[in-house]
Scaffold this motif. Sequence first.
Motif, short mmCIF file in Angstrom:
data_model
loop_
_atom_site.label_atom_id
_atom_site.label_comp_id
_atom_site.label_asym_id
_atom_site.label_seq_id
_atom_site.Cartn_x
_atom_site.Cartn_y
_atom_site.Cartn_z
N UNK A 192 0.84 -1.21 0.00
CA UNK A 192 0.00 0.00 0.00
C UNK A 192 0.87 1.26 0.00
N UNK A 193 1.95 1.23 0.79
CA UNK A 193 2.88 2.37 0.80
C UNK A 193 3.54 2.52 -0.57
N UNK A 194 3.95 1.40 -1.16
CA UNK A 194 4.54 1.44 -2.50
C UNK A 194 3.56 2.03 -3.51
N UNK A 195 2.30 1.65 -3.39
CA UNK A 195 1.28 2.16 -4.31
C UNK A 195 1.15 3.68 -4.19
N UNK A 196 1.12 4.17 -2.96
CA UNK A 196 1.02 5.61 -2.74
C UNK A 196 2.18 6.34 -3.42
N UNK A 197 3.37 5.79 -3.29
CA UNK A 197 4.56 6.43 -3.87
C UNK A 197 4.61 6.27 -5.39
N UNK A 198 4.11 5.15 -5.89
CA UNK A 198 4.06 4.95 -7.34
C UNK A 198 3.15 5.97 -8.01
N UNK A 223 3.22 9.82 -11.41
CA UNK A 223 2.34 10.32 -12.47
C UNK A 223 2.22 11.84 -12.46
N UNK A 224 2.79 12.51 -11.45
CA UNK A 224 2.50 13.93 -11.23
C UNK A 224 2.93 14.84 -12.38
N UNK A 225 3.98 14.46 -13.11
CA UNK A 225 4.47 15.32 -14.19
C UNK A 225 3.93 14.90 -15.56
N UNK A 271 -9.81 5.68 -19.55
CA UNK A 271 -10.03 7.00 -18.99
C UNK A 271 -8.86 7.89 -19.42
N UNK A 272 -8.77 9.05 -18.82
CA UNK A 272 -7.59 9.91 -18.99
C UNK A 272 -7.02 10.22 -17.62
N UNK A 273 -5.76 10.57 -17.60
CA UNK A 273 -5.12 10.88 -16.32
C UNK A 273 -5.77 12.10 -15.69
N UNK A 274 -6.14 13.07 -16.50
CA UNK A 274 -6.81 14.27 -15.97
C UNK A 274 -8.12 13.93 -15.29
N UNK A 306 -8.10 7.43 -5.17
CA UNK A 306 -6.70 7.18 -4.81
C UNK A 306 -5.78 8.32 -5.19
N UNK A 307 -6.16 9.08 -6.20
CA UNK A 307 -5.34 10.21 -6.64
C UNK A 307 -5.72 11.51 -5.93
N UNK A 308 -6.75 11.45 -5.10
CA UNK A 308 -7.20 12.65 -4.38
C UNK A 308 -6.72 12.69 -2.93
N UNK A 309 -6.28 11.55 -2.41
CA UNK A 309 -5.79 11.50 -1.03
C UNK A 309 -4.30 11.87 -1.02
#
Length: 455
Positions: free
Chosen positions: A173-179, A183-185, A212-215, A223-226
């Motif tokens: 789960x920690x690895x997933x958060x960091x993975x 995607x941020x850039x 979907x799209x990343x946006x 998961x991308x909002x926490x």
Amino acid sequence: MYFKSFFDEKLAHMSYLIGCQKTGEALVIDPARDVAPYHAAAKKEGLTISAAAETHIHADYLSGIRELAGSGGVKLYVSDEGDQEWKYQYLNDYEHELLKDGSTFYIGNVKFEVLHTPGHTPESLSFLLTDEGGGADEPMGIFTGDFLFVGDVGRPDLLEKAAGAKGTSETGAIDMFRSLKKLKDLPDHLQIWPAHGAGSACGKSLGAVPMSTLGYERKFNWALRITDEKEFVHELLTGQPEPPTYFAQMKKLNKEGPPLLTREEIPRKSAPTEGAVIVDARDASRFSDGHLKGSLNIPYNRSFPNWAGWLLDYERYIFLIAEEGRIGEIRKALSSIGLDQVKGYMDPEDLPGQLETYESISVEKANELMTDDHYYVVDVRNGNEWEDGHIREAHHHMLGHLPEADLPQDKTLIVHCQSGARSAIGASLLQAKGHEVLNVKGGFSAWKGAGYPVE
């Protein structure tokens, strides 16, 4: 560039064929075991499959990557991330290239850039696609495997719950958060091409939309909002569905090398193969009206491979009860999860005269019987369904674990699920073990609808 997706609704599995029309080469990503559809699509477009790639060692279906390699002329692109426990063990027999974070490879003029995205599994990769042959100089999409889904991310607890790797759930789960931070850039327009959709046990809230799209995911995927790691870990590990027991077998086979398919014809017989488990693939109503003693009813529908994987022994022969015209597709569904040991079948028209039956009862009749000590109520739903509400007199024995359940032999078992479908499978299993059974029509939904009490 040529792009085609393939969806297996029974496994909720997505795979992809990517081709460079200028060079005539094509790549399959996360192939299913039945590789015929990829070859057919490639041939139709004048392409030759020259490569196959996997995002990770899959646990929910038997991979077709070795099947493609075995046909000759297909190079394999697979992960070299993770420790020794998560390395492919059959690659020396085939042309291959091991991939790490930052690796790049081409199929014709289509570029693939590799991101190491652990979390679901330690070796998980994602592939960024850039169509350089079409003049692009930045990626148009990313194949995320079981890392990022539409509306969800891959569960990190399968290694612990299904493969017995203790202590890996929280680490994953920690690895997933960091993975996800990797995607941020990447641009909002990036298309997301996952390996699964709604119905897969590889996540808890996968969307039914195939891409979907990343946006969009940045806006609406939980998961991308926490932004807090501890909150993310807690949310990701809470409420995951029960992982099918066959997942451990799939991990093992996909790591060691999936067996190549054989094309032997399945014989039609007048009696079951000795020592085989009898799997009756008819619908529940036809089964309950008359079936061979000791047979297990797994109706051939969208959930067939899931329950076959849960309930069948990989070391035991299988004998099918099904119409002759359906044997091929049933066999294909079983082989998709490595159940290759079908030794014969019987058409229902060949069933003998004396057959076993069981009765289905209404919730009104079930309510009446439950107060009698001669009856024992079995709820075969999932754990989260049980926790959301259950019949006071019921005992919880999830369908997948029912073969090991210790149930009273001196009582008639009243079996129910949410709607009556899973309990029909459970009733057949328990009857085969020697129990007297009754199946509740409409299940817990009908019980609640009738206004009976719920705890």
